[in-house]
Every structure is written in structure tokens, then in C-alpha cells.
Design a protein around this motif. Structure first.
Motif, PDB file in Angstrom:
ATOM      1  N   PRO A  21      57.922  34.618  64.305  1.00 22.50           N
ATOM      2  CA  PRO A  21      58.320  33.962  63.053  1.00 22.50           C
ATOM      3  C   PRO A  21      59.785  34.171  62.696  1.00 22.50           C
ATOM      4  O   PRO A  21      60.407  33.281  62.104  1.00 22.50           O
ATOM      5  N   GLY A  22      60.366  35.299  63.070  1.00 20.84           N
ATOM      6  CA  GLY A  22      61.770  35.558  62.737  1.00 20.84           C
ATOM      7  C   GLY A  22      62.722  34.610  63.439  1.00 20.84           C
ATOM      8  O   GLY A  22      63.863  34.402  63.003  1.00 20.84           O
ATOM      9  N   LYS A  23      62.272  33.997  64.549  1.00 17.83           N
ATOM     10  CA  LYS A  23      63.079  33.033  65.319  1.00 17.83           C
ATOM     11  C   LYS A  23      62.422  31.661  65.304  1.00 17.83           C
ATOM     12  O   LYS A  23      62.563  30.872  66.255  1.00 17.83           O
ATOM     13  N   ASN A  25      59.597  30.836  65.942  1.00 18.04           N
ATOM     14  CA  ASN A  25      58.715  30.698  67.108  1.00 18.04           C
ATOM     15  C   ASN A  25      59.393  30.032  68.304  1.00 18.04           C
ATOM     16  O   ASN A  25      58.743  29.323  69.091  1.00 18.04           O
ATOM     17  N   ALA A  26      60.703  30.252  68.433  1.00 21.02           N
ATOM     18  CA  ALA A  26      61.433  29.714  69.593  1.00 21.02           C
ATOM     19  C   ALA A  26      60.861  30.328  70.869  1.00 21.02           C
ATOM     20  O   ALA A  26      60.515  31.514  70.912  1.00 21.02           O
ATOM     21  N   PHE A  27      60.786  29.506  71.913  1.00 22.36           N
ATOM     22  CA  PHE A  27      60.120  29.911  73.156  1.00 22.36           C
ATOM     23  C   PHE A  27      60.947  30.845  74.022  1.00 22.36           C
ATOM     24  O   PHE A  27      62.064  30.503  74.425  1.00 22.36           O
ATOM     25  N   ASN A  68      68.006  32.573  75.157  1.00 19.01           N
ATOM     26  CA  ASN A  68      67.160  33.102  76.220  1.00 19.01           C
ATOM     27  C   ASN A  68      67.267  32.297  77.506  1.00 19.01           C
ATOM     28  O   ASN A  68      66.495  32.460  78.424  1.00 19.01           O
ATOM     29  N   VAL A  69      68.230  31.361  77.552  1.00 16.10           N
ATOM     30  CA  VAL A  69      68.402  30.562  78.766  1.00 16.10           C
ATOM     31  C   VAL A  69      69.880  30.622  79.146  1.00 16.10           C
ATOM     32  O   VAL A  69      70.762  30.421  78.303  1.00 16.10           O
ATOM     33  N   ALA A  70      70.116  30.964  80.398  1.00 19.57           N
ATOM     34  CA  ALA A  70      71.503  31.188  80.825  1.00 19.57           C
ATOM     35  C   ALA A  70      72.220  29.864  81.077  1.00 19.57           C
ATOM     36  O   ALA A  70      71.609  28.889  81.527  1.00 19.57           O
TER      37      ALA A  70
HETATM   38  O1  T3D Z   1      65.098  25.742  79.204  1.00 16.35           O
HETATM   39  C1  T3D Z   1      65.646  24.784  78.653  1.00 16.35           C
HETATM   40  O2  T3D Z   1      66.590  24.902  77.874  1.00 16.35           O
HETATM   41  C2  T3D Z   1      65.060  23.418  78.889  1.00 16.35           C
HETATM   42  C3  T3D Z   1      64.098  23.118  77.849  1.00 16.35           C
HETATM   43  C4  T3D Z   1      64.524  22.674  76.659  1.00 16.35           C
HETATM   44  C5  T3D Z   1      63.542  22.404  75.607  1.00 16.35           C
HETATM   45  C6  T3D Z   1      64.167  22.522  74.223  1.00 16.35           C
HETATM   46  O3  T3D Z   1      63.413  22.857  73.346  1.00 16.35           O
HETATM   47  S1  T3D Z   1      65.806  22.180  73.956  1.00 16.35           S
HETATM   48  C7  T3D Z   1      65.934  22.253  72.161  1.00 16.35           C
HETATM   49  C8  T3D Z   1      66.089  23.659  71.688  1.00 16.35           C
HETATM   50  N1  T3D Z   1      65.987  23.752  70.251  1.00 16.35           N
HETATM   51  C9  T3D Z   1      66.980  23.416  69.419  1.00 16.35           C
HETATM   52  O4  T3D Z   1      68.014  22.931  69.818  1.00 16.35           O
HETATM   53  C10 T3D Z   1      66.751  23.694  67.943  1.00 16.35           C
HETATM   54  C11 T3D Z   1      67.740  24.761  67.453  1.00 16.35           C
HETATM   55  N2  T3D Z   1      67.463  25.131  66.090  1.00 16.35           N
HETATM   56  C12 T3D Z   1      67.826  24.388  65.040  1.00 16.35           C
HETATM   57  O5  T3D Z   1      68.405  23.317  65.189  1.00 16.35           O
HETATM   58  C13 T3D Z   1      67.490  24.901  63.695  1.00 16.35           C
HETATM   59  O6  T3D Z   1      67.275  26.280  63.777  1.00 16.35           O
HETATM   60  C14 T3D Z   1      66.218  24.226  63.112  1.00 16.35           C
HETATM   61  C15 T3D Z   1      66.522  22.766  62.776  1.00 16.35           C
HETATM   62  C16 T3D Z   1      65.053  24.290  64.086  1.00 16.35           C
HETATM   63  C17 T3D Z   1      65.799  24.962  61.822  1.00 16.35           C
HETATM   64  O7  T3D Z   1      66.910  25.075  60.958  1.00 16.35           O
HETATM   65  P1  T3D Z   1      66.809  26.079  59.738  1.00 16.35           P
HETATM   66  O8  T3D Z   1      68.071  25.920  58.963  1.00 16.35           O
HETATM   67  O9  T3D Z   1      65.522  25.858  59.025  1.00 16.35           O
HETATM   68  O10 T3D Z   1      66.694  27.552  60.362  1.00 16.35           O
HETATM   69  P2  T3D Z   1      67.859  28.412  61.038  1.00 16.35           P
HETATM   70  O11 T3D Z   1      68.526  29.255  60.021  1.00 16.35           O
HETATM   71  O12 T3D Z   1      68.723  27.529  61.859  1.00 16.35           O
HETATM   72  O13 T3D Z   1      67.015  29.351  62.034  1.00 16.35           O
HETATM   73  C18 T3D Z   1      66.346  30.526  61.581  1.00 16.35           C
HETATM   74  C19 T3D Z   1      66.487  31.580  62.657  1.00 16.35           C
HETATM   75  O14 T3D Z   1      65.872  31.121  63.859  1.00 16.35           O
HETATM   76  C20 T3D Z   1      67.937  31.858  63.007  1.00 16.35           C
HETATM   77  O15 T3D Z   1      68.011  33.219  63.420  1.00 16.35           O
HETATM   78  P3  T3D Z   1      68.835  34.276  62.556  1.00 16.35           P
HETATM   79  O16 T3D Z   1      70.228  33.778  62.469  1.00 16.35           O
HETATM   80  O17 T3D Z   1      68.147  34.298  61.216  1.00 16.35           O
HETATM   81  O18 T3D Z   1      68.688  35.562  63.329  1.00 16.35           O
HETATM   82  C21 T3D Z   1      68.169  30.956  64.195  1.00 16.35           C
HETATM   83  O19 T3D Z   1      69.229  31.384  65.019  1.00 16.35           O
HETATM   84  C22 T3D Z   1      66.856  31.102  64.909  1.00 16.35           C
HETATM   85  N3  T3D Z   1      66.584  29.958  65.783  1.00 16.35           N
HETATM   86  C23 T3D Z   1      66.219  28.723  65.399  1.00 16.35           C
HETATM   87  N4  T3D Z   1      66.080  27.953  66.474  1.00 16.35           N
HETATM   88  C24 T3D Z   1      66.362  28.731  67.533  1.00 16.35           C
HETATM   89  C25 T3D Z   1      66.687  30.016  67.098  1.00 16.35           C
HETATM   90  N5  T3D Z   1      67.028  31.003  67.932  1.00 16.35           N
HETATM   91  C26 T3D Z   1      67.038  30.687  69.257  1.00 16.35           C
HETATM   92  N6  T3D Z   1      66.733  29.487  69.745  1.00 16.35           N
HETATM   93  C27 T3D Z   1      66.384  28.476  68.931  1.00 16.35           C
HETATM   94  N7  T3D Z   1      66.014  27.274  69.451  1.00 16.35           N
END
Ligand code: T3D
Length: 260
Positions: A21-23, A25-27, A68-70
Motif C-alpha cells: 500500500p505504501g507504493k 501496490n506497484a509491482f 525496480n526495473v533497470a
Molecule cells: O517492466 C517493465 O517496465 C515493463 C512493464 C511495464 C508495465 C507498466 O506498468 S509501465 C507503467 C508504470 N506505472 C506508471 O508509470 C505509473 C507511475 N505512477 C504514477 O503516475 C502516479 O503515482 C499515480 C498516477 C499512479 C498515482 O498518483 P498519486 O499522486 O495518487 O500518488 P503518488 O504520490 O504519485 O504515489 C504515491 C507513492 O507511490 C509515491 O511514493 P513516495 O514518494 O510516497 O515514497 C510514489 O513514488 C509511489 N509510486 C507510485 N507509482 C509507482 C510508485 N513507485 C514506484 N513505481 C510506481 N509505478
């Protein structure tokens, strides 16, 4: 290490919770392995007649953990080895999988939810094809499922713009089954699973299989598939019970087997 995927069994319902939940649920890799194992266990367990997939805390999921991905990793290979089996497991397991989406479902998590058989979200949920924002295309089946659910015009726009689609719009567009007020998601899922576990699981599996194949079939091919799937159902205890219950003017009791 804390459990990043938690499985709860309540009667014939298995609830699988992605739990970081802190992330949001990022994979991570470990999470993908555990999620696949949980899905395979639920899929292979005859006592389980419906599966619920949800995220812990305020989000369904944020997709791949980007820390988590290089850089320079072969993302295609990672998709094939770790994400694709998860989607295949959901699409082929012979029982319904329900996604319960609250909060954000972004990237791989959005398309994981959309791969499920029935998707219920809160009205304030957000589905985001976030990939384009980081230089990727929608994967985990996104480019396959989105045009089938909402048509090419909307699929192209949300994939190219990476804009969030709220729960209400998602339901209005046909991307998901329903959007419910935020405080009613749990009750809605409980009601849905109660209905599903009371229905004939083998027939539900056949419905799932028939829809799965229909996209690539001609009408003639689909008519043949329906006939092939209906033959064993016609000999089943569930059909015997369903027909008799109708004639007796009583509710049917499906799937009463010693191991359930
Ligand atoms: O292996 C491969 O790469 C291939 C496969 C790819 C499949 C994919 O899924 S690619 C897409 C990856 N996901 C994203 O690009 C989404 C990234 N996240 C966001 O855009 C935003 O976090 C959200 C729109 C999802 C939510 O925004 P918000 O403002 O509600 O929350 P937040 O403040 O951005 O996030 C809260 C925390 O979760 C924060 O951590 P912190 O700073 O409190 O310690 C944030 O860094 C963390 N978090 C959110 N998404 C990710 C993440 N950490 C790592 N990876 C994430 N994807």
C-alpha cells in the motif's frame, strides 16, 4: 519480508490482495511471482468458485515499480516471462475473476484489472494508461482489450494521451461492468460473489471460454464452439438440477459436490 500478495478464503470465494500500500501496490518481481502462484492455486482449487482481485489501501495498483526495473532491461522479455502468465492465468481459469478497483489503477495494474471477467470500481477510481508518460506503449494486453471494450476512438485517445478515466466514465463507456459509490464497493463485491458462487461453475467456465474465443471466430465457428461446449453441460448434474428446479418451481442448488 512482508507478504506482498495476501490470499483470503471465505467459503467458495478466494480474495487475492496485492499488498504494497505504501507504493500504491506497484509491482515488484516477487509480487508478480506470488500473484501468479495465488491465481494458479485459486484456479486449480475445486472448492473455489469465484476469485476477487484487489489492491490494499487506497489504490488498486500503480503498475510496474519504476524503481525496480533497470535502465536497459529487456522489457519485452520481462513481460513475456512474468506478466503474460498472469494475464493468461486470469483469462483461462475455469471460474470468474472479479476485479474490485478503488483508487488508481495505472499501467500494468489497469490492464490487469481489465483482463478480469467482471470489473467493479468505485466512482472515484481512475484507470490510467500511464505507459505513454514514460515512453512505453500499453502492454499486459491493453492494446487488445481496450478496443474490444470501448472501441478504437476512445482506446487510441486514452493510450496516446495517458489521461485518467474515472470510474463513472469507465462504466458509461463499457470499459467496466459498474461503478459504485466509494463506500459501497465491498458490499457490491460481496453481493456479486454470493451470486456467482450460487451459479453453476462449469457453465460459467463455458461462458468464459466461449467469449474468449469469439473475437477470432466467424459466426459459424462460434456456433460450432457453443454446440461443443453445450454437449457436456447438457449431461451435467447442474443442468439436471437447473431443469428440475424450474419444473418444481424452486430455487436450484448448483454444484453440490462432496469436495465443495
Ligand atoms: O517492466 C517493465 O517496465 C515493463 C512493464 C511495464 C508495465 C507498466 O506498468 S509501465 C507503467 C508504470 N506505472 C506508471 O508509470 C505509473 C507511475 N505512477 C504514477 O503516475 C502516479 O503515482 C499515480 C498516477 C499512479 C498515482 O498518483 P498519486 O499522486 O495518487 O500518488 P503518488 O504520490 O504519485 O504515489 C504515491 C507513492 O507511490 C509515491 O511514493 P513516495 O514518494 O510516497 O515514497 C510514489 O513514488 C509511489 N509510486 C507510485 N507509482 C509507482 C510508485 N513507485 C514506484 N513505481 C510506481 N509505478
Amino acid at each position: 519480508m512482508p507478504d506482498d500478495v495476501i490470499v483470503d478464503r471465505a467459503g467458495a470465494v478466494a480474495t487475492i490482495t496485492m499488498h504494497r500500500p505504501g507504493k500504491l501496490n506497484a509491482f515488484t518481481g516477487a509480487m508478480r511471482v506470488d500473484l501468479l502462484a495465488a491465481l494458479q492455486d485459486a484456479g486449480g482449487d475445486e472448492r473455489v468458485r469465484a476469485v476477487v482481485l484487489q489492491g490494499a489501501g487506497s489504490a488498486f495498483g500503480a503498475g510496474q515499480d519504476l524503481s525496480n526495473v533497470a535502465d536497459g532491461a529487456d522489457l519485452g522479455a520481462l513481460l513475456q516471462s512474468e506478466y503474460v502468465p498472469i494475464i493468461r492465468s486470469i483469462r483461462t481459469m475455469p471460474k470468474p475473476v472479479i476485479a474490485a478497483v478503488r483508487g488508481v489503477a495505472a499501467g500494468a495494474a489497469a490492464n490487469l484489472a481489465l483482463a478480469c471477467d467482471i470489473v467493479v470500481a468505485t466512482e472515484s477510481a481512475r484507470f490510467i494508461q500511464a505507459f505513454i508518460r514514460i515512453g512505453l506503449l500499453p502492454d499486459v494486453g491493453g492494446t487488445w482489450i481496450l478496443p474490444r471494450l470501448i472501441g478504437l476512438a476512445r482506446a487510441r485517445a486514452i493510450a496516446m494521451l495517458g489521461l485518467p478515466v474515472g470510474g463513472r466514465d469507465a462504466a458509461a463507456w463499457g470499459m467496466i461492468w459498474r461503478a459504485v459509490p466509494d463506500d459501497q464497493l465491498d458490499a457490491e463485491i460481496d453481493a456479486l460473489t454470493a451470486s456467482l458462487v450460487a451459479l453453476p461453475t462449469d457453465a460459467l467456465a463455458a461462458v468464459k471460454q466461449a467469449f474468449e474465443m469469439s473475437g477470432d471466430h466467424t459466426l459459424d465457428e462460434q456456433l460450432a464452439l457453443e454446440s461443443a461446449l453445450q454437449t457436456p453441460l447438457g449431461y451435467s448434474d447442474d443442468f439436471r438440477e437447473g431443469r428440475q428446479a424450474f419444473l418444481d418451481k424452486r430455487p436450484p442448488q448448483f454444484g453440490i459436490k462432496p469436495n465443495r
